[in-house]
Design a protein around this motif. Sequence first.
Motif, PDB file in Angstrom:
ATOM      1  N   VAL A   1       0.841  -1.196   0.000  1.00 56.94           N
ATOM      2  CA  VAL A   1       0.000   0.000   0.000  1.00 56.94           C
ATOM      3  C   VAL A   1       0.875   1.245   0.000  1.00 56.94           C
ATOM      4  CG1 VAL A   1      -1.950  -1.110   1.168  1.00 56.94           C
ATOM      5  CG2 VAL A   1      -0.188  -0.001   2.515  1.00 56.94           C
ATOM      6  N   ARG A   2       0.394   2.283  -0.641  1.00 58.82           N
ATOM      7  CA  ARG A   2       1.111   3.563  -0.678  1.00 58.82           C
ATOM      8  C   ARG A   2       0.432   4.515   0.292  1.00 58.82           C
ATOM      9  NH1 ARG A   2       4.556   6.230  -5.019  1.00 58.82           N
ATOM     10  NH2 ARG A   2       4.915   4.032  -5.226  1.00 58.82           N
ATOM     11  N   LEU A   3       1.236   5.130   1.147  1.00 61.46           N
ATOM     12  CA  LEU A   3       0.723   6.054   2.153  1.00 61.46           C
ATOM     13  C   LEU A   3       0.585   7.458   1.571  1.00 61.46           C
ATOM     14  CD1 LEU A   3       3.039   4.969   5.089  1.00 61.46           C
ATOM     15  CD2 LEU A   3       0.768   4.110   4.528  1.00 61.46           C
ATOM     16  N   THR A   4      -0.383   8.203   2.051  1.00 62.34           N
ATOM     17  CA  THR A   4      -0.517   9.596   1.610  1.00 62.34           C
ATOM     18  C   THR A   4       0.076  10.549   2.627  1.00 62.34           C
ATOM     19  OG1 THR A   4      -2.724   9.689   2.575  1.00 62.34           O
ATOM     20  CG2 THR A   4      -2.571   9.154   0.234  1.00 62.34           C
TER      21      THR A   4
ATOM     22  N   ALA B   1       8.753   4.798  11.643  1.00 61.05           N
ATOM     23  CA  ALA B   1       8.741   6.107  10.989  1.00 61.05           C
ATOM     24  C   ALA B   1       8.591   5.911   9.490  1.00 61.05           C
ATOM     25  CB  ALA B   1      10.030   6.866  11.302  1.00 61.05           C
ATOM     26  N   VAL B   2       7.591   6.556   8.914  1.00 62.29           N
ATOM     27  CA  VAL B   2       7.308   6.435   7.483  1.00 62.29           C
ATOM     28  C   VAL B   2       7.100   7.819   6.886  1.00 62.29           C
ATOM     29  CG1 VAL B   2       6.306   4.120   7.642  1.00 62.29           C
ATOM     30  CG2 VAL B   2       4.837   6.101   7.938  1.00 62.29           C
ATOM     31  N   GLY B   3       7.409   7.928   5.601  1.00 63.22           N
ATOM     32  CA  GLY B   3       7.246   9.191   4.903  1.00 63.22           C
ATOM     33  C   GLY B   3       6.027   9.173   3.993  1.00 63.22           C
ATOM     34  N   ALA B   4       5.576  10.365   3.637  1.00 61.87           N
ATOM     35  CA  ALA B   4       4.457  10.470   2.695  1.00 61.87           C
ATOM     36  C   ALA B   4       4.857   9.826   1.373  1.00 61.87           C
ATOM     37  CB  ALA B   4       4.089  11.931   2.483  1.00 61.87           C
ATOM     38  N   TRP B   5       3.954   9.114   0.758  1.00 60.37           N
ATOM     39  CA  TRP B   5       4.099   8.420  -0.522  1.00 60.37           C
ATOM     40  C   TRP B   5       5.026   7.214  -0.455  1.00 60.37           C
ATOM     41  CZ3 TRP B   5      -0.009   9.811  -2.684  1.00 60.37           C
ATOM     42  CH2 TRP B   5      -0.460  11.112  -2.579  1.00 60.37           C
TER      43      TRP B   5
END
Length: 128
Positions: A26-29, A96-100
């Motif tokens: 899945v891709r995060l926004t 920790a995750v970044g946008a997209w």
Amino acid sequence: MRRRFDGFSPDWSREGFRRRSPRQAVRLTAGGGKLRVRLSNAYGTSPVRVAGATVARTAAGAAGEPGSIRRLTFAGALQAAIPARGHRVSDASELAVGAWETLTGASARPPAPAAAGRTRRRGARAGR
């Protein structure tokens, strides 16, 4: 009788996910330091048991990037039951995750219970 080949093998709609851990990328926004995962059984007619679930940064294909794999818990437990037409949200997980960014999630179903009445062990002989 031969079944018609539809181009997909194996056909999960016929075989199900027994002894398999389905994965989904899945891709995060949006990004952040913690995340929660929502597992859905919105179209199910009976509860679904999850024996375990993980989330990780995506490496090649749908593999999880080593060092980023996190076990998910649900109200502190590794297992969860998702009610029919319902959903379950995991506890917050430190990742920790970044946008997209793309993440991979995996879940496992519990093994099927042994058939009732089967008590013989492999190699056992009847009548002794």
